[in-house]
Design a protein around this motif. Structure first.
Motif, mmCIF file in Angstrom:
data_model
loop_
_atom_site.group_PDB
_atom_site.id
_atom_site.type_symbol
_atom_site.label_atom_id
_atom_site.label_comp_id
_atom_site.label_asym_id
_atom_site.label_seq_id
_atom_site.Cartn_x
_atom_site.Cartn_y
_atom_site.Cartn_z
ATOM 1 N N GLY A 52 -29.217 0.992 10.062
ATOM 2 C CA GLY A 52 -27.829 0.649 10.384
ATOM 3 C C GLY A 52 -26.925 1.784 9.958
ATOM 4 O O GLY A 52 -27.391 2.816 9.448
ATOM 5 N N TYR A 53 -25.611 1.582 10.120
ATOM 6 C CA TYR A 53 -24.658 2.658 9.860
ATOM 7 C C TYR A 53 -23.417 2.110 9.167
ATOM 8 O O TYR A 53 -22.835 1.107 9.612
ATOM 9 C CB TYR A 53 -24.257 3.331 11.176
ATOM 10 N N ILE A 54 -23.022 2.757 8.071
ATOM 11 C CA ILE A 54 -21.792 2.380 7.379
ATOM 12 C C ILE A 54 -20.617 2.824 8.242
ATOM 13 O O ILE A 54 -20.503 3.995 8.606
ATOM 14 C CB ILE A 54 -21.711 3.050 5.998
ATOM 15 N N VAL A 55 -19.736 1.875 8.557
ATOM 16 C CA VAL A 55 -18.607 2.208 9.433
ATOM 17 C C VAL A 55 -17.261 2.121 8.729
ATOM 18 O O VAL A 55 -16.276 2.710 9.194
ATOM 19 C CB VAL A 55 -18.599 1.316 10.699
ATOM 20 N N ALA A 56 -17.182 1.381 7.598
ATOM 21 C CA ALA A 56 -15.892 1.237 6.922
ATOM 22 C C ALA A 56 -16.083 0.699 5.514
ATOM 23 O O ALA A 56 -17.098 0.069 5.198
ATOM 24 C CB ALA A 56 -14.965 0.304 7.705
ATOM 25 N N SER A 57 -15.083 0.948 4.663
ATOM 26 C CA SER A 57 -15.023 0.373 3.322
ATOM 27 C C SER A 57 -14.075 -0.814 3.351
ATOM 28 O O SER A 57 -12.905 -0.667 3.714
ATOM 29 C CB SER A 57 -14.518 1.411 2.315
ATOM 30 N N VAL A 58 -14.573 -1.983 2.972
ATOM 31 C CA VAL A 58 -13.723 -3.170 2.931
ATOM 32 C C VAL A 58 -12.657 -3.006 1.850
ATOM 33 O O VAL A 58 -11.493 -3.377 2.034
ATOM 34 C CB VAL A 58 -14.559 -4.445 2.689
ATOM 35 N N GLY A 59 -13.028 -2.422 0.721
ATOM 36 C CA GLY A 59 -12.098 -2.251 -0.388
ATOM 37 C C GLY A 59 -10.938 -1.340 -0.072
ATOM 38 O O GLY A 59 -9.809 -1.573 -0.529
ATOM 39 N N GLN A 60 -11.178 -0.297 0.705
ATOM 40 C CA GLN A 60 -10.088 0.586 1.097
ATOM 41 C C GLN A 60 -9.084 -0.151 1.963
ATOM 42 O O GLN A 60 -7.878 0.059 1.863
ATOM 43 C CB GLN A 60 -10.635 1.801 1.857
ATOM 44 N N GLU A 61 -9.585 -1.031 2.813
ATOM 45 C CA GLU A 61 -8.710 -1.747 3.731
ATOM 46 C C GLU A 61 -7.954 -2.876 3.046
ATOM 47 O O GLU A 61 -6.785 -3.146 3.357
ATOM 48 C CB GLU A 61 -9.524 -2.316 4.900
ATOM 49 N N SER A 62 -8.583 -3.543 2.088
ATOM 50 C CA SER A 62 -7.969 -4.710 1.441
ATOM 51 C C SER A 62 -6.951 -4.328 0.379
ATOM 52 O O SER A 62 -6.045 -5.096 0.067
ATOM 53 C CB SER A 62 -9.041 -5.594 0.809
ATOM 54 N N GLY A 63 -7.094 -3.138 -0.226
ATOM 55 C CA GLY A 63 -6.237 -2.763 -1.339
ATOM 56 C C GLY A 63 -6.755 -3.351 -2.639
ATOM 57 O O GLY A 63 -7.819 -3.971 -2.691
ATOM 58 N N GLU A 64 -5.986 -3.163 -3.708
ATOM 59 C CA GLU A 64 -6.445 -3.592 -5.029
ATOM 60 C C GLU A 64 -6.406 -5.102 -5.190
ATOM 61 O O GLU A 64 -5.467 -5.774 -4.762
ATOM 62 C CB GLU A 64 -5.596 -2.935 -6.126
ATOM 63 N N ILE A 65 -7.465 -5.601 -5.815
ATOM 64 C CA ILE A 65 -7.576 -7.025 -6.114
ATOM 65 C C ILE A 65 -8.563 -7.163 -7.273
ATOM 66 O O ILE A 65 -9.545 -6.419 -7.319
ATOM 67 C CB ILE A 65 -8.083 -7.808 -4.867
ATOM 68 N N PRO A 66 -8.331 -8.030 -8.248
ATOM 69 C CA PRO A 66 -9.311 -8.202 -9.332
ATOM 70 C C PRO A 66 -10.586 -8.796 -8.755
ATOM 71 O O PRO A 66 -10.590 -9.917 -8.265
ATOM 72 C CB PRO A 66 -8.615 -9.159 -10.304
ATOM 73 N N TYR A 67 -11.661 -8.050 -8.802
ATOM 74 C CA TYR A 67 -12.837 -8.407 -8.001
ATOM 75 C C TYR A 67 -14.014 -8.890 -8.828
ATOM 76 O O TYR A 67 -14.630 -9.899 -8.515
ATOM 77 C CB TYR A 67 -13.234 -7.189 -7.165
ATOM 78 N N THR A 68 -14.360 -8.143 -9.881
ATOM 79 C CA THR A 68 -15.481 -8.547 -10.732
ATOM 80 C C THR A 68 -15.072 -8.454 -12.191
ATOM 81 O O THR A 68 -14.535 -7.432 -12.618
ATOM 82 C CB THR A 68 -16.717 -7.660 -10.498
ATOM 83 N N CYS A 69 -15.311 -9.526 -12.953
ATOM 84 C CA CYS A 69 -14.797 -9.624 -14.322
ATOM 85 C C CYS A 69 -15.852 -10.216 -15.257
ATOM 86 O O CYS A 69 -16.799 -10.875 -14.822
ATOM 87 C CB CYS A 69 -13.563 -10.532 -14.352
#
Length: 331
Positions: A200-217
């Protein structure tokens, strides 16, 4: 309440996950048992804290087990199968809403954006999010932060596509390989490995598109935090130092330290994964969660239809210890 019930009924699953990593190999008697939501280079500072001896310097060994999902990780914490859960903060919000007598509290944040990458079946060097119109995407477990963040991106971009929630988080890549869906979200090193194998092929970063969010804690029962403040400080110190190290060190050197934690993954793939996460500014330097970030997380959960009323920041998050450690490490 439905969320709380699903978390508790997953307890036995969390306690029988077979993948176990004994982090520090020292002879210390004090041990911190951490259950992580999944094993990924997205969490590189946690493993580096072990590899560089930072946990040992603080007088602790760490036992790390893989929950395979935030619900199972929280179940391990609630049932006593783990001291500390490492997963999305939504798990603590759900339990707080359920009225637990010993509600887990978030005491440290590690990642500040989505760490998944969108993988397609064909190369798309000029990928646009509108390319997802009419497509099916494996996006994660319904109600989990990965799936909700992807929903947030899709809704903000006004995309009409089908999100498949039927596949368990840790089975998404095999399902995609078997032919299910047009796209799949994958964490590293899985995404880079999948691409390197020509699947398969990486086409995009979800994190770049969503912006900052507290994700893993990191989170633990209030009773554990009250009785084990030294362990909480030790973990925060070790991981904060590891974040500082990874941000100041080249990917090749970091990959050398991480290789033993990802058996079967090439050093080249690990290096690519580390550099991918550094390029999107994945990790916080100060592990004390900010209230505005917490509120954005609740925006995302509400948009996904998974939250029936907000919770107070102070009811779920503790910041004093992380702030103290940040000031000590970066003085």
């Amino acid at each position: 309440m439905k969320k709380l019930i699903s978390v508790i009924t997953a307890a036995l699953i969390a306690l029988t996950i077979p993948v176990t990593l004994a982090a520090c190999g020292g002879n210390n008697k004090k041990t911190i048992r951490i259950n992580e939501v999944t094993h990924s280079i997205f969490y590189a500072p946690l493993y580096l804290a072990d590899a560089l001896g930072y946990f040992k310097e603080e007088g602790y060994d760490v036992t790390l087990t893989n929950g395979g999902g935030a619900d199972a990780t929280m179940a391990a914490v609630l049932s006593g199968g783990a001291d500390i859960g490492f997963c999305g903060p939504e798990a603590a919000i759900y339990v707080n809403k359920g009225g637990s007598d010993d509600s887990p509290k978030v005491f440290g944040q590690l990642t500040k954006r989505d760490g998944s990458f969108l993988v397609g079946r064909t190369p798309q060097p000029d990928f646009k999010w509108s390319d997802l119109n009419g497509k099916e995407i494996l996006a994660g477990r319904k109600g989990g932060v990965p799936a909700m963040t992807f929903e947030y991106v899709i809704k903000n971009a006004d995309i009409d596509c089908k999100l498949n929630y039927d596949v368990a988080f840790n089975m998404m890549t095999p399902a995609f390989e078997s032919g299910i869906a047009d796209y799949c979200t994958m964490f590293e090193p899985v995404a880079s490995d999948y691409q390197a194998q020509g699947k398969g092929y990486i086409v995009a970063s979800v994190g770049q598109e969503s912006g900052e969010i507290p994700y893993t804690c990191f989170m633990a029962k209030q009773s554990y935090i009250n009785k084990n403040g030294d362990a909480v400080d030790a973990l925060l110190t070790a991981v904060t130092k590891a974040v500082k190290y990874i941000n100041q060190t080249d990917g090749d050197t970091v990959a050398g330290y991480l290789a033993p934690y990802f058996d079967g993954t090439s050093k080249e793939s690990i290096k690519a994964s580390v550099e991918s996460y550094k390029s999107i500014d994945a990790w916080v330097t100060n592990m004390a969660m900010k209230e505005d970030a917490f509120n954005k997380l609740q925006d995302v959960i509400e948009l996904a239809g998974e939250l029936d009323g907000r919770v107070k920041f102070s009811d779920v998050v503790i910041t004093d210890a992380a702030q103290k450690i940040y000031e000590k490490v970066y003085k």
